[in-house]
Scaffold this motif. Structure first.
Motif, PDB file in Angstrom:
ATOM      1  N   ALA A 189      23.585  93.659  16.735  1.00 11.81           N
ATOM      2  CA  ALA A 189      23.798  94.025  18.131  1.00 11.81           C
ATOM      3  C   ALA A 189      23.823  92.784  19.018  1.00 11.81           C
ATOM      4  CB  ALA A 189      22.705  94.985  18.598  1.00 11.81           C
ATOM      5  N   VAL A 190      22.916  91.852  18.765  1.00 15.96           N
ATOM      6  CA  VAL A 190      22.880  90.608  19.542  1.00 15.96           C
ATOM      7  C   VAL A 190      24.181  89.836  19.356  1.00 15.96           C
ATOM      8  CG1 VAL A 190      21.772  88.346  19.715  1.00 15.96           C
ATOM      9  CG2 VAL A 190      20.373  90.408  19.582  1.00 15.96           C
ATOM     10  N   GLU A 191      24.705  89.794  18.134  1.00 16.96           N
ATOM     11  CA  GLU A 191      25.949  89.089  17.869  1.00 16.96           C
ATOM     12  C   GLU A 191      27.114  89.745  18.611  1.00 16.96           C
ATOM     13  OE1 GLU A 191      28.848  86.490  16.389  1.00 16.96           O
ATOM     14  OE2 GLU A 191      26.674  86.336  16.711  1.00 16.96           O
ATOM     15  N   GLN A 192      27.135  91.080  18.622  1.00 16.30           N
ATOM     16  CA  GLN A 192      28.196  91.779  19.339  1.00 16.30           C
ATOM     17  C   GLN A 192      28.119  91.499  20.837  1.00 16.30           C
ATOM     18  OE1 GLN A 192      30.841  93.643  18.251  1.00 16.30           O
ATOM     19  NE2 GLN A 192      30.272  92.913  16.214  1.00 16.30           N
ATOM     20  N   LEU A 193      26.908  91.458  21.379  1.00 15.70           N
ATOM     21  CA  LEU A 193      26.742  91.130  22.800  1.00 15.70           C
ATOM     22  C   LEU A 193      27.215  89.709  23.084  1.00 15.70           C
ATOM     23  CD1 LEU A 193      23.241  92.732  23.451  1.00 15.70           C
ATOM     24  CD2 LEU A 193      25.417  93.502  24.401  1.00 15.70           C
ATOM     25  N   ARG A 194      26.937  88.785  22.150  1.00 12.83           N
ATOM     26  CA  ARG A 194      27.371  87.404  22.323  1.00 12.83           C
ATOM     27  C   ARG A 194      28.897  87.326  22.326  1.00 12.83           C
ATOM     28  NH1 ARG A 194      29.493  83.434  19.932  1.00 12.83           N
ATOM     29  NH2 ARG A 194      29.819  84.615  18.021  1.00 12.83           N
ATOM     30  N   VAL A 195      29.531  88.055  21.431  1.00  9.17           N
ATOM     31  CA  VAL A 195      30.994  88.056  21.359  1.00  9.17           C
ATOM     32  C   VAL A 195      31.593  88.628  22.644  1.00  9.17           C
ATOM     33  CG1 VAL A 195      32.975  89.107  20.189  1.00  9.17           C
ATOM     34  CG2 VAL A 195      31.094  88.138  18.848  1.00  9.17           C
ATOM     35  N   GLN A 196      30.996  89.711  23.136  1.00 11.94           N
ATOM     36  CA  GLN A 196      31.495  90.318  24.369  1.00 11.94           C
ATOM     37  C   GLN A 196      31.367  89.361  25.551  1.00 11.94           C
ATOM     38  OE1 GLN A 196      29.562  94.103  24.930  1.00 11.94           O
ATOM     39  NE2 GLN A 196      30.448  94.998  23.098  1.00 11.94           N
ATOM     40  N   ALA A 197      30.234  88.658  25.610  1.00  7.11           N
ATOM     41  CA  ALA A 197      30.029  87.692  26.696  1.00  7.11           C
ATOM     42  C   ALA A 197      31.049  86.559  26.609  1.00  7.11           C
ATOM     43  CB  ALA A 197      28.611  87.130  26.642  1.00  7.11           C
ATOM     44  N   ALA A 198      31.326  86.091  25.392  1.00  7.93           N
ATOM     45  CA  ALA A 198      32.303  85.025  25.210  1.00  7.93           C
ATOM     46  C   ALA A 198      33.696  85.496  25.611  1.00  7.93           C
ATOM     47  CB  ALA A 198      32.304  84.558  23.751  1.00  7.93           C
ATOM     48  N   LEU A 199      34.017  86.752  25.303  1.00  7.98           N
ATOM     49  CA  LEU A 199      35.323  87.296  25.661  1.00  7.98           C
ATOM     50  C   LEU A 199      35.468  87.409  27.180  1.00  7.98           C
ATOM     51  CD1 LEU A 199      38.005  88.513  24.809  1.00  7.98           C
ATOM     52  CD2 LEU A 199      36.872  90.739  24.615  1.00  7.98           C
ATOM     53  N   ARG A 200      34.384  87.846  27.835  1.00  7.94           N
ATOM     54  CA  ARG A 200      34.432  87.923  29.301  1.00  7.94           C
ATOM     55  C   ARG A 200      34.641  86.542  29.909  1.00  7.94           C
ATOM     56  NH1 ARG A 200      30.292  91.799  28.562  1.00  7.94           N
ATOM     57  NH2 ARG A 200      28.700  90.201  28.898  1.00  7.94           N
ATOM     58  N   ALA A 201      33.948  85.544  29.379  1.00  2.77           N
ATOM     59  CA  ALA A 201      34.087  84.178  29.894  1.00  2.77           C
ATOM     60  C   ALA A 201      35.510  83.668  29.678  1.00  2.77           C
ATOM     61  CB  ALA A 201      33.086  83.256  29.208  1.00  2.77           C
ATOM     62  N   PHE A 202      36.072  83.966  28.502  1.00  4.32           N
ATOM     63  CA  PHE A 202      37.444  83.545  28.213  1.00  4.32           C
ATOM     64  C   PHE A 202      38.428  84.211  29.174  1.00  4.32           C
ATOM     65  CE2 PHE A 202      41.477  84.577  26.165  1.00  4.32           C
ATOM     66  CZ  PHE A 202      41.953  83.321  25.859  1.00  4.32           C
ATOM     67  N   THR A 203      38.233  85.506  29.406  1.00  4.71           N
ATOM     68  CA  THR A 203      39.128  86.242  30.305  1.00  4.71           C
ATOM     69  C   THR A 203      39.058  85.691  31.724  1.00  4.71           C
ATOM     70  OG1 THR A 203      38.850  88.248  28.974  1.00  4.71           O
ATOM     71  CG2 THR A 203      39.703  88.537  31.203  1.00  4.71           C
ATOM     72  N   GLN A 204      37.838  85.417  32.182  1.00  7.63           N
ATOM     73  CA  GLN A 204      37.681  84.864  33.522  1.00  7.63           C
ATOM     74  C   GLN A 204      38.381  83.519  33.645  1.00  7.63           C
ATOM     75  OE1 GLN A 204      33.441  84.834  34.006  1.00  7.63           O
ATOM     76  NE2 GLN A 204      33.310  87.044  34.372  1.00  7.63           N
TER      77      GLN A 204
END
Length: 206
Positions: free
Chosen positions: A118-133
């Motif tokens: 779950a922590v890894e999935q949250l990390r991936v989601q955060a990285a994707l949001r940062a990339f999108t921004q």
């Protein structure tokens, strides 16, 4: 541990075996693992109730409600579900043998693996949001006409060639039948409009 060391565990074994068998079948199914997670939740309730500790039942029931999002994240991939199945199969064997130490060890590891996933999935989601921004910042100051032109080029070169012929045929069949075909998406018009145009779809909502 409590269940594995209980003299009454034999009465539970058939129920646990049935659900663990269902887990093995559901683990590799595509999608978000809804059926798998439902079965895991049922197994957890069964084991908690069988422990015979009402206070423990209340605490674990409350935790299950509060952590449902993280449970789904932790079991969101087929690989993680297969790992989870192996834990449940090992736990079943430990209960069958009456091995409380092994049952506790496996149960703890199951929770740790789910947490880490779950922590890894949250990390991936955060990285994707940062990339999108960051990507959105690159579009700042460009005209709408230029963005749409670039989006159309991208869709024609990278998206349309990946659409399965069977999907196109299904789309055309519905159109020939006079059905209203529409795209409903959370994406922006710079994605939805070019895709709709490329596929010959008149209606779209974004």
């Amino acid at each position: 541990r409590l269940i594995a060391e209980s003299p009454q565990r034999e009465a539970l074994l058939s129920l646990i075996e049935q659900d663990v068998a269902r887990l093995a079948q559901a683990a590799a199914l595509p999608g978000d693992g809804g059926e798998y997670i439902e079965t895991v939740n049922r197994l957890n309730r069964l084991l908690t109730q069988a422990a015979g500790n009402r206070r423990l039942q209340a605490i674990l029931g409350s935790l299950a409600v509060q952590t449902v999002r993280y449970t789904r994240l932790g079991l969101s991939t087929p690989g993680r579900r297969m790992q989870s199945v192996r834990h449940w199969q090992g736990l079943l064997q430990a209960i069958r043998r009456g091995d409380g130490d092994a049952a506790e060890r496996i149960a703890r590891q199951r929770v740790i693996d789910s947490r880490d996933a779950a922590v890894e999935q949250l990390r991936v989601q955060a990285a994707l949001r940062a990339f999108t921004q960051q990507a959105m910042l690159e579009f700042r100051g460009q005209s709408e006409r230029k963005l749409l032109r670039e989006a159309r080029d991208f869709v024609e070169q990278m998206v349309v060639p990946t659409v399965y012929p069977e999907a196109i045929e299904a789309l055309r069949w519905h159109q020939r039948q006079g059905h209203i075909v529409a795209i409903v998406s959370g994406a922006t018009k710079f994605v939805v409009r070019p895709v709709a145009e490329a596929l010959g779809i008149k209606h779209y909502l974004y």
